[in-house]
Design an enzyme around this catalytic site. Structure first.
Site, PDB file in Angstrom:
ATOM      1  N   GLY A 169      35.937  43.330  54.582  1.00 57.36           N
ATOM      2  CA  GLY A 169      37.270  43.934  54.452  1.00 57.36           C
ATOM      3  C   GLY A 169      37.357  44.776  53.191  1.00 57.36           C
ATOM      4  N   LYS A 173      34.475  50.860  39.369  1.00 55.89           N
ATOM      5  CA  LYS A 173      35.000  50.999  38.003  1.00 55.89           C
ATOM      6  C   LYS A 173      35.996  52.153  37.916  1.00 55.89           C
ATOM      7  CE  LYS A 173      31.228  48.824  35.444  1.00 55.89           C
ATOM      8  NZ  LYS A 173      30.085  48.996  34.543  1.00 55.89           N
ATOM      9  N   ASP A 220      51.079  34.472  42.013  1.00 56.15           N
ATOM     10  CA  ASP A 220      51.080  35.400  43.151  1.00 56.15           C
ATOM     11  C   ASP A 220      50.600  34.700  44.422  1.00 56.15           C
ATOM     12  OD1 ASP A 220      51.534  37.822  44.405  1.00 56.15           O
ATOM     13  OD2 ASP A 220      49.574  38.652  43.901  1.00 56.15           O
ATOM     14  N   GLU A 278      48.544  36.410  52.034  1.00 53.72           N
ATOM     15  CA  GLU A 278      47.315  37.223  51.950  1.00 53.72           C
ATOM     16  C   GLU A 278      46.324  36.664  50.937  1.00 53.72           C
ATOM     17  OE1 GLU A 278      50.434  38.084  51.890  1.00 53.72           O
ATOM     18  OE2 GLU A 278      50.748  40.220  52.213  1.00 53.72           O
ATOM     19  N   ASN A 279      46.802  35.857  49.996  1.00 57.99           N
ATOM     20  CA  ASN A 279      45.914  35.308  48.966  1.00 57.99           C
ATOM     21  C   ASN A 279      45.422  33.899  49.295  1.00 57.99           C
ATOM     22  OD1 ASN A 279      46.147  37.634  47.545  1.00 57.99           O
ATOM     23  ND2 ASN A 279      47.701  36.874  46.119  1.00 57.99           N
ATOM     24  N   ASP A 293      42.295  35.154  44.744  1.00 55.42           N
ATOM     25  CA  ASP A 293      42.946  36.237  44.021  1.00 55.42           C
ATOM     26  C   ASP A 293      43.791  35.764  42.828  1.00 55.42           C
ATOM     27  OD1 ASP A 293      43.933  38.629  43.194  1.00 55.42           O
ATOM     28  OD2 ASP A 293      44.196  39.406  45.222  1.00 55.42           O
TER      29      ASP A 293
END
Ligand code: AMP
Length: 293
Positions: A18, A48, A141, A145-146, A171
């Site tokens: 993903g 980066k 958070d 999704e995490n 995450d």
């Protein structure tokens, strides 16, 4: 994964998993291993140039420092990291079933099975967050999704395969490690605690609030303060405008747990240890945090 210096040459790169804001995630296998031959991992490749564009170096550094020091069965392991001229690589535990959110969405809405599953996920999350808070780490958070799910295949005496999906908090980009109160507004609007909306000081209790939001969303399919307009969501959060649509499979105990987490005064929210003892959780949750389906 104890090795001083890693490089991309140490891995065979497999399928693309993903893409996120800063880079791509691939399945990978460690080629020459010190302890476990052919160990399969998720390799996150972060560019980066993107870190520079979004001025996110310090975020990533903090994420690496925090996640690398966490070792709990419901927290995604960050085994190692390295970098070359253009990329930073994170060697992560592979969570084969992917995002918890997708799995829950695919389950039949409001069925008994879903309720039992949610109960196990809430217990796993409470245990993992208690571990993080014990190390003075606030995630800040937590959102669907995490949260990832792994797969473990066991062979029993009779050769049956049992597939286990264990929840993993991932995450740590917004996480902080601190003993004192914080006042940065962060996280995702629907999951923000009132003290963050009001830009007041906050502590570990923001994660307890978010657990209440998630529990509601897992059961009802939408977060409790969702609105078309962000401003309305903010106002609903500040007023704790909590409504429970009538659903036959959602018990009074489940609503009681949510109501005890979505409390404006952060010091009065149910503690993570008390969540694990709450009647709705203890009736069926697996204390190891695993979930059999
Ligand atoms: P991210 O960059 O973290 O937003 O991840 C991009 C995609 O890869 C998302 O769909 C994630 O669910 C997936 N992903 C990230 N890390 C892992 C992992 N360790 N195991 C499995 N899937 C992952």
């Amino acid at each position: 994964m104890a090795k001083e210096e890693w490089s991309i040459a140490d891995f065979e790169i497999g399928k693309f998993i993903g893409e996120g804001k800063f880079g791509k995630v691939y399945l990978a296998r460690e080629k020459q291993v010190l302890f476990r031959s052919g160990y399969v991992v998720a390799l996150k490749v972060i560019f980066k140039a993107k870190l520079e564009k979004y001025r996110s170096h310090s975020h990533l550094r903090r994420e690496i420092e925090i996640q690398h020091n966490l070792n709990h069965s419901n927290v995604l392991r960050l085994f190692a990291w390295f970098h070359d001229e253009t990329r930073v690589f994170l060697v992560l535990e592979y969570a084969a079933r992917g995002e918890l959110y997708k799995v829950l969405k695919s389950l039949h809405h409001f069925s008994e099975k879903r309720t039992a599953t949610v109960r196990n996920y809430v217990a796993s999350l409470a245990g993992a967050l208690a571990y993080c808070h014990g190390k003075h780490v606030i995630h800040r958070d937590i959102k669907p999704e995490n949260l990832l799910l792994d797969i473990e295949v066991h062979i029993s005496l009779f050769n049956y395969l049992i597939v286990e999906g264990r929840l993993k908090i991932a995450d740590f980009g917004w996480a902080v490690q601190s003993n004192s109160k914080r006042n940065t507004m962060c996280g995702t609007i629907d999951y923000l605690a009132p003290e963050m909306v009001e830009k007041k000081e906050h502590d570990h209790a923001v994660d307890n609030w978010t657990l209440g939001i998630l529990c509601y969303e897992f059961l009802y399919g939408v977060p409790p303060f969702e609105a078309e307009d962000e401003y309305v969501t903010f106002r609903r959060i500040m007023k704790v405008d909590l409504k429970f649509p009538s659903e036959p499979h959602i018990s009074a105990e489940a609503k009681d747990l949510i109501s005890k987490l979505l409390v404006k005064d952060s010091s009065k929210r149910l503690s993570l240890h008390k969540i694990l003892m709450h009647p709705w959780i203890v009736q069926n949750a697996d204390p190891s945090g695993s979930c059999f389906e």
